[in-house]
Design a protein around this motif. Structure first.
Motif, short mmCIF file in Angstrom:
data_model
loop_
_atom_site.label_atom_id
_atom_site.label_comp_id
_atom_site.label_asym_id
_atom_site.label_seq_id
_atom_site.Cartn_x
_atom_site.Cartn_y
_atom_site.Cartn_z
N PRO A 248 49.14 3.39 5.51
CA PRO A 248 50.06 2.70 4.59
C PRO A 248 51.46 2.62 5.20
N GLN A 249 52.18 1.57 4.86
CA GLN A 249 53.56 1.41 5.30
C GLN A 249 54.41 0.90 4.15
N ASP A 250 55.70 1.25 4.17
CA ASP A 250 56.64 0.80 3.16
C ASP A 250 57.87 0.23 3.85
N GLY A 251 58.40 -0.84 3.29
CA GLY A 251 59.59 -1.45 3.85
C GLY A 251 60.35 -2.24 2.80
N ARG A 252 61.31 -3.00 3.27
CA ARG A 252 62.18 -3.74 2.36
C ARG A 252 62.56 -5.07 3.01
N ILE A 253 62.65 -6.12 2.20
CA ILE A 253 63.06 -7.44 2.66
C ILE A 253 64.26 -7.87 1.83
N LYS A 254 65.23 -8.51 2.46
CA LYS A 254 66.32 -9.15 1.73
C LYS A 254 66.37 -10.60 2.16
N MET A 255 66.35 -11.52 1.20
CA MET A 255 66.45 -12.93 1.53
C MET A 255 67.15 -13.69 0.41
N ARG A 265 60.76 -4.86 -2.33
CA ARG A 265 60.17 -3.62 -1.81
C ARG A 265 58.73 -3.92 -1.41
N VAL A 266 58.38 -3.61 -0.18
CA VAL A 266 57.08 -3.98 0.38
C VAL A 266 56.23 -2.75 0.59
N SER A 267 54.98 -2.82 0.14
CA SER A 267 54.02 -1.75 0.38
C SER A 267 52.73 -2.35 0.93
N THR A 268 52.26 -1.81 2.06
CA THR A 268 50.97 -2.24 2.60
C THR A 268 50.03 -1.03 2.64
N PRO A 270 45.73 -0.08 3.76
CA PRO A 270 44.46 -0.62 4.26
C PRO A 270 43.39 -0.62 3.18
N SER A 271 42.60 -1.70 3.15
CA SER A 271 41.48 -1.78 2.21
C SER A 271 40.24 -2.22 2.99
N LEU A 272 39.14 -2.44 2.30
CA LEU A 272 37.87 -2.71 2.97
C LEU A 272 37.91 -3.98 3.82
N HIS A 273 38.61 -5.01 3.34
CA HIS A 273 38.57 -6.31 4.02
C HIS A 273 39.93 -6.71 4.59
N GLY A 274 40.78 -5.75 4.86
CA GLY A 274 42.10 -6.06 5.40
C GLY A 274 43.15 -5.21 4.69
N GLU A 275 44.39 -5.61 4.80
CA GLU A 275 45.47 -4.86 4.17
C GLU A 275 45.91 -5.51 2.87
N THR A 276 46.02 -4.68 1.83
CA THR A 276 46.55 -5.13 0.55
C THR A 276 48.07 -4.99 0.60
N VAL A 277 48.77 -6.04 0.17
CA VAL A 277 50.23 -6.06 0.21
C VAL A 277 50.77 -6.25 -1.19
N VAL A 278 51.75 -5.44 -1.56
CA VAL A 278 52.44 -5.62 -2.83
C VAL A 278 53.93 -5.72 -2.56
N LEU A 279 54.56 -6.76 -3.10
CA LEU A 279 56.00 -6.92 -3.01
C LEU A 279 56.58 -6.78 -4.40
N ARG A 280 57.46 -5.80 -4.59
CA ARG A 280 58.19 -5.64 -5.86
C ARG A 280 59.48 -6.45 -5.77
N VAL A 281 59.68 -7.36 -6.72
CA VAL A 281 60.87 -8.20 -6.71
C VAL A 281 62.02 -7.44 -7.37
N LEU A 282 63.06 -7.19 -6.61
CA LEU A 282 64.22 -6.46 -7.11
C LEU A 282 65.40 -7.42 -7.22
#
Length: 563
Positions: A248-255, A265-268, A270-282
């Protein structure tokens, strides 16, 4: 966007944008400077810098050209129009989709209706006159992905799968279609006021869901073979390691979106068929740190405000994940913020940056835990300390010591009720005599969806509901009326728009302190608090339902309790 558009047209477009309220003259001046320096069109720069929304620009195009905006139901659903004359690769490059055709005319939705080349090329290729409509880019991209999947990147072969080739992933993630696709996913989330984006790969498809008012809604997704490229693009934006797909990895994007800087706020994982990604909108512009606008009742606001004005002690906000605890604490911190107070927070993660408040990020991998940071910041002589969450006995003990030595400590706990926070701290090893010495107040809260004011319907309450929830004892109105969700475009057909906090506040009076000291359980403490005037959370929710702010069914879904 093409470069053959006249300056007169662009300036006319700019004036329409101002007149329609999508931007102001200062914003335009900033965009003009960037456009001149980069040799780009003004409208392209406005979008790239997030100074206007895609829909706002589309509305300005429509006003300039006196043509309609394409509604989403106008796009073909299964088969493309004139596929033998208009290829997917050309249409994707031109950012256009044909909507319908007859012997004389082809109707074309274009995201760049000022580009004369596209109109001329479509006219020549089809031998028909072109009737123009303005497309909203994210809706057009969705139609392109559905109608012309072969125009996307070719699927990887089995000998060199994307998941095993970091360099190829980086190349794919840097190509224009993928960049545009990710930007559209993010922009749509902000413009529609979603709180999260969930990107989930499965064996046969890629699922994209947006969370609105706490509930997930599925959106049209990109092709499955672009999953790894999309994930890699997000990782690049968040400065994560695209070659690392096992951890798992955590990061941040500003745009920039809508002329505002928005954090994600970005969280990745690993899952069975690739990486699941969740972006929390701040999005700070979409969040309010005002108690009243959060939906808290006047009595709870008064009790919480009184507790926060005390010079020392611990004030807790409890509830499950996603119940708005941090937002409530931020509102409290901003109310306390001033020249005379030094405020330090320890958070994991820092969700919003608060002006004038010292915020510290927990980094467990290098030993910066809640407990170690809390111990260190006491030497900084703060007046108020916010601990993002009390998770363990060590953090709880240091928070208690900080409160005993003259600091006001704010924090959160994961408990279902205010009274249950006492037993949770007891389970963490805090002695009862210390609890009675430092606790100043405990608030438990949930978030319930607000009924959409545009479409809610109100009708007499069924007798069985009146009996079940004793509604006749809670209001003098007759007949007793309740509101329910209906659904309209303003609320995305959900019947709800926005959320409100429903809360209970446990004050630490002599009777409650006596019960805590005698190790009474949380049920006994709660009964005594109710006898002393505390309104439990579910009763506060029923009051909101009777006021037409939410629905009974939403209340039972969120709080899951009977009176």
């Amino acid at each position: 966007m093409g470069t053959t558009v006249t300056d007169q047209k662009l300036e006319a477009l700019a004036e329409i944008l101002v007149r329609q309220g999508h931007c102001d003259h200062r914003t335009l001046d900033r965009a003009r400077r960037v456009a001149a320096d980069s040799d780009q069109r003004l409208d392209a720069v406005l979008i790239q810098l997030g100074l206007v929304s895609e829909r706002g620009l589309a509305e300005a195009y429509a006003g300039l050209l006196s043509v309609p905006i394409t509604s989403i139901d106008r796009y073909p659903t299964v088969e493309p129009v004139l596929p033998d004359r208009l290829r997917g690769a050309f249409l994707r490059h031109a950012r256009a989709v044909p909507l319908a055709a007859d012997d004389d005319t082809v109707t074309l939705a274009s995201a760049d209706p000022l580009d004369p080349f596209t109109l001329a090329a479509v006219a020549v290729a089809t031998g028909r006159r072109v009737r123009l409509e303005v497309a909203v880019p994210i809706e057009l991209e969705s139609a392109l992905n559905r109608l012309y999947p072969e125009a996307d990147q070719a699927a990887p072969d089995s000998d060199a799968p994307l998941e095993e080739d970091a360099e190829r992933l980086k190349d794919l993630a840097s190509e224009a279609p993928v960049i545009r696709l990710v930007n559209l996913l993010i922009t749509r989330a902000v413009e529609t006021q979603a709180s999260d984006i969930h990107i989930e790969p499965f064996e046969d498809r890629l699922r994209v869901r947006y969370r609105y008012d706490g509930v997930l809604h599925e959106a049209e997704a990109p092709p499955r073979h672009l999953a790894a490229a999309i994930t890699s693009r997000i990782k690049i934006m968040a400065r994560l390691d695209i070659a690392e797909r096992r951890m798992p990895q955590d990061g941040r994007i500003k745009m920039g979106v809508r002329g505002q800087d928005v954090d994600f706020r970005v969280s990745t994982i690993p899952s069975l068929h690739g990486e699941t990604v969740v972006l929390r909108v701040l999005d700070r512009t979409a969040v309010t740190f005002d108690y009243g606008r959060l939906g808290l009742s006047p009595s709870v606001i008064r009790k919480l405000g009184s507790a926060l004005e005390l010079p020392n002690g611990i004030v807790l906000v409890t509830g499950p994940t996603g119940s708005g605890k941090t937002t409530t604490l931020y509102a409290g911190l901003l109310a306390l913020n001033g020249v005379a107070r030094k405020i330090i927070t320890v958070e994991d993660p820092i969700e919003y940056q608060l002006q004038g408040i010292n915020q510290i990020q927990v980094r467990s991998q290098i030993g910066l835990t809640f407990a170690s940071l809390l111990r260190s910041i006491l030497r900084q002589d703060p007046d108020v300390i916010m601990v993002g969450e009390i998770r363990d006995g060590e953090t709880a003990q240091i928070a208690v010591q900080a409160a005993l030595t003259g600091h006001l400590v704010l924090s959160t706990l994961h408990t279902n009720s205010a009274a249950a926070a006492v037993t949770r701290l007891r389970d963490m090893g805090v002695e009862d005599y210390l609890l009675t010495a430092v606790l100043r107040g405990i608030m438990a809260q949930r978030l319930v969806r607000r009924l959409c004011p545009e479409c809610r319907r109100t009708e007499p309450a069924p007798p069985e509901l009146v009996e079940r929830f004793k509604l006749d004892r809670r209001t003098t109105a007759r007949p007793i009326m309740l509101s329910h969700p209906a659904g309209c475009p303003a609320c995305r057909q959900t019947g709800y728009r926005g959320r409100a906090a429903i809360a209970e506040f446990l004050e630490m009076g002599p009777e409650i302190e006596r019960l805590v000291f005698s190790r009474a359980d949380h049920s006994t403490i709660e009964r005594a608090a109710v006898a002393g005037g505390m309104e439990v959370m579910f009763d506060a929710g029923l009051a909101a339902a009777l006021a037409g702010e939410t629905a009974i069914e939403e209340l039972t879904r969120s709080i899951r309790a009977d009176p």
